[in-house]
Motif scaffolding. Sequence first.
Motif, PDB file in Angstrom:
ATOM      1  N   SER A 181       0.834  -1.214   0.000  1.00 32.80           N
ATOM      2  CA  SER A 181       0.000   0.000   0.000  1.00 32.80           C
ATOM      3  C   SER A 181       0.863   1.256   0.000  1.00 32.80           C
ATOM      4  O   SER A 181       0.558   2.225  -0.712  1.00 32.80           O
ATOM      5  N   LEU A 182       1.924   1.261   0.789  1.00 28.93           N
ATOM      6  CA  LEU A 182       2.827   2.410   0.809  1.00 28.93           C
ATOM      7  C   LEU A 182       3.519   2.595  -0.538  1.00 28.93           C
ATOM      8  O   LEU A 182       3.637   3.721  -1.029  1.00 28.93           O
ATOM      9  N   SER A 183       3.964   1.508  -1.141  1.00 23.09           N
ATOM     10  CA  SER A 183       4.612   1.590  -2.457  1.00 23.09           C
ATOM     11  C   SER A 183       3.662   2.184  -3.484  1.00 23.09           C
ATOM     12  O   SER A 183       4.047   3.054  -4.277  1.00 23.09           O
ATOM     13  N   GLU A 184       2.437   1.735  -3.456  1.00 26.33           N
ATOM     14  CA  GLU A 184       1.437   2.234  -4.401  1.00 26.33           C
ATOM     15  C   GLU A 184       1.174   3.720  -4.180  1.00 26.33           C
ATOM     16  O   GLU A 184       1.132   4.502  -5.129  1.00 26.33           O
ATOM     17  N   LYS A 185       1.021   4.118  -2.938  1.00 27.15           N
ATOM     18  CA  LYS A 185       0.719   5.512  -2.609  1.00 27.15           C
ATOM     19  C   LYS A 185       1.893   6.435  -2.944  1.00 27.15           C
ATOM     20  O   LYS A 185       1.699   7.543  -3.445  1.00 27.15           O
ATOM     21  N   LEU A 186       3.123   5.974  -2.672  1.00 25.75           N
ATOM     22  CA  LEU A 186       4.310   6.790  -2.936  1.00 25.75           C
ATOM     23  C   LEU A 186       4.659   6.857  -4.417  1.00 25.75           C
ATOM     24  O   LEU A 186       5.299   7.798  -4.867  1.00 25.75           O
ATOM     25  N   SER A 191      -2.473   6.446   9.061  1.00 23.88           N
ATOM     26  CA  SER A 191      -3.082   5.795   7.898  1.00 23.88           C
ATOM     27  C   SER A 191      -2.020   5.676   6.808  1.00 23.88           C
ATOM     28  O   SER A 191      -0.954   6.310   6.889  1.00 23.88           O
ATOM     29  N   VAL A 192      -2.301   4.909   5.790  1.00 28.43           N
ATOM     30  CA  VAL A 192      -1.350   4.774   4.681  1.00 28.43           C
ATOM     31  C   VAL A 192      -1.072   6.137   4.061  1.00 28.43           C
ATOM     32  O   VAL A 192       0.081   6.468   3.758  1.00 28.43           O
ATOM     33  N   ASP A 193      -2.108   6.965   3.896  1.00 29.88           N
ATOM     34  CA  ASP A 193      -1.911   8.304   3.333  1.00 29.88           C
ATOM     35  C   ASP A 193      -0.993   9.149   4.211  1.00 29.88           C
ATOM     36  O   ASP A 193      -0.084   9.826   3.719  1.00 29.88           O
ATOM     37  N   ALA A 213       2.596   7.751   4.063  1.00 27.37           N
ATOM     38  CA  ALA A 213       3.229   8.066   2.782  1.00 27.37           C
ATOM     39  C   ALA A 213       3.703   9.522   2.768  1.00 27.37           C
ATOM     40  O   ALA A 213       4.808   9.813   2.296  1.00 27.37           O
ATOM     41  N   GLU A 249       7.554  10.636   2.384  1.00 21.88           N
ATOM     42  CA  GLU A 249       7.963  11.518   1.286  1.00 21.88           C
ATOM     43  C   GLU A 249       8.739  12.719   1.827  1.00 21.88           C
ATOM     44  O   GLU A 249       9.736  13.139   1.235  1.00 21.88           O
TER      45      GLU A 249
END
Length: 140
Positions: free
Chosen positions: A28-33, A109-111, A114, A118
């Motif tokens: 999920s982190l990879s996708e969001k980043l 949260s994942v957001d 992330a 970042e």
Amino acid sequence: MIKAALIATPLENDKRRILEEAEEVRKSLSEKLGYEVSFVPEEELKSERCKYIFVASGGSAQAFKHIFSMMPGPFVFITTQSNNSLAASMEELSYVQINGQAGRIVHGSVDEMAAQLEEIETINRTLGRLNGYRVGVLGS
């Protein structure tokens, strides 16, 4: 890419479930980043400016102390929402600070996580670009 050492409890009864949850958060982190967060052997962190530690569960203090003994920080602890990950990260951050080094916990949260990652990566890239430069102030 963010390289992170994965640490978790050495106890076997819930380890599979804990590692599956950690993998879910990593994806999920990879996708969001928009770039890869990968689990790597701890030795691969030695050359990294910032040492990312993915704390999958409580009971991971000994695993972290082993990593800590091998390399200096700063350390960034990435947590999950379960398995006493946050509590373990707080204990490990306390250990880092007591030993005079820097660290930070990434939690939420994942957001939110992330965004925090970042920010840290932006700082790391900037420090990397400044490495070797002489910076001074002229005038007052």
